[in-house]
Design an enzyme around this catalytic site. Structure first.
Site: not given
Ligand SMILES: Cc1ncc(COP(=O)(O)O)c(C=O)c1O
Length: 385
Positions: A177, A103, A51, A202
């Site tokens: 992000d 998101y 972990r 992504k």
């Molecule tokens: C810009 C962005 N940040 C965070 C996330 C969350 O990521 P995860 O789906 O890997 O948990 C997403 C998911 O679509 C996203 O598009």
């Protein structure tokens, strides 16, 4: 050549990795292990329990940190796990400023979970410096934003935001992000962000076959706090996922070049059609923040949104694609199409969707790396039908 001296494309292939010391295997092994044998009491090779550390995870953390120009990387089970751990830096009574088009899962976590634990937050259009300045409070500890946003591809000036926060009464951490842009196109740490996070699900993984997240930073103290939180709660990236991301980033530079070029070509092709109301892509001269996009980004990534102005036509179109697959997510080698109003943003209240421009007649494309002529032919048959 040491990693910090090498250029981006070389770092994609090599950073964080070295031939396996026991066999010479050129690819980092997937270390499926939960524990490590110790040589004696308090004598071990730096690994005690998985972990806390795993060699495959170490490699991907080093790789992703190097790609963003950071010194520390912490890899999580998902993008959301990374965001949750970031939010756990805050305590009851602290205030968070959140971009107004982040998101939906990020908004849900803040609004439905973290507020129950005593976190206060304000959502604001971070592209609007006056609005952002107005949202800051003495107890604001974190500003979390996305640029470009999803699916309206609105941009925030990262360097200007950094300056604004440094001038604030009580400076907050600025975290970007960078999932949509990737470090190939945009390096927020160079522009003054304190940390960068990604859903590696992504573009970084890039093959739609793993879920993961990462936070990278140059700040050793911040990294130590995040590592403590991750180890305390355990939302770690698995070794298999770490290996898949390592495989993915080896071609990040090649994939992003093609995503950028094909998305720009498709955005221009769509914009030339008389039967569409609006095409949104930061690389188009018509994008209201095109100048900022050129200043802040090297390329404009693979997401293109367009609005037919006719919800019924859009619905019919969404189901007629042959090559673009109707699916959520983005950033893989294959092209996807999504209807944000009913898919990714279905849980966003209609009034908020309307304010953000996410109409029922909007489609979002994640342009993959297939032959551009095949992609255009698919769009053409859908638009003609
Ligand atoms: C810009 C962005 N940040 C965070 C996330 C969350 O990521 P995860 O789906 O890997 O948990 C997403 C998911 O679509 C996203 O598009």
């Amino acid at each position: 050549m040491s990693e910090p001296d090498s250029r981006f494309d070389t770092r994609c292939v090599h950073a964080g990795q070295r031939p396996d010391p026991t066999t010479g295997a050129i690819m980092t092994p997937v270390y499926f292990t939960s524990t490590y044998v110790q040589q004696g009491l308090n004598r071990h090779l730096g690994f005690e329990y998985a972990r806390t550390r795993n060699p495959t995870r170490d490699a991907v953390e080093g790789n992703l940190a190097a790609l963003e120009g950071a010194e520390h990387g912490i890899a999580f089970a998902s993008g959301m796990a990374a965001i949750q751990t970031l939010l756990e830096l805050l305590s009851q009574g602290d205030h968070l400023v959140l971009g107004d088009n982040v998101y939906g899962g990020t908004f849900r976590l803040v609004d439905k979970v973290m507020t129950r634990l005593g976190l206060a937050y304000t959502q604001v259009d971070t592209a609007d410096a006056a609005a952002l300045a107005g949202a800051l409070r003495p107890e604001t500890k974190l500003v979390l934003l996305e640029t470009p946003t999803n699916p309206m591809l609105s941009l925030t000036d990262i360097a200007a935001t950094r300056d604004l926060l440094r001038g604030a009464a009580s400076p907050a951490l600025l975290v970007v992000d960078n999932t949509f842009a990737t470090p190939f196109n945009q390096m927020p740490l160079e522009l003054g962000a304190d940390a960068v996070l990604h859903s590696t699900t992504k573009y970084l993984n890039g093959h739609s076959d793993s879920v993961g997240g990462v936070i990278v930073t140059r700040d050793g103290e911040l990294a130590a706090r995040l590592r403590f939180l991750q180890n305390a709660a355990g939302a770690i990236l698995s070794p298999m996922e770490a290996w898949l991301i390592l495989r993915g980033t080896k071609t990040l530079h090649l994939r992003m070049e093609r995503h950028n070029a094909s998305a720009l070509a498709i955005a221009r092709w769509l914009e030339a059609r008389p039967d569409l109301q609006r095409v949104v892509y930061p690389g188009l001269e018509s994008h209201p923040q095109h100048a900022l996009a050129r200043a802040q980004m090297k390329g404009f990534s693979g997401i293109v949104s367009f609005d037919t102005g006719d919800p019924e036509r859009t619905r019919r179109m969404a189901e007629r694609f042959r090559l673009f697959a109707l699916a959520e997510s983005l950033g893989g080698v294959e092209s996807l199409v999504c209807h944000p109003a009913t898919m990714t943003h279905g849980s966003v209240p209609e009034a908020d969707r309307r304010r953000l421009g996410i109409s029922d007649s909007l489609l979002r494309l994640s342009v993959g790396v297939e032959d551009i002529e095949d992609l255009v032919a698919d769009l053409e048959q859908v638009l003609r039908a």
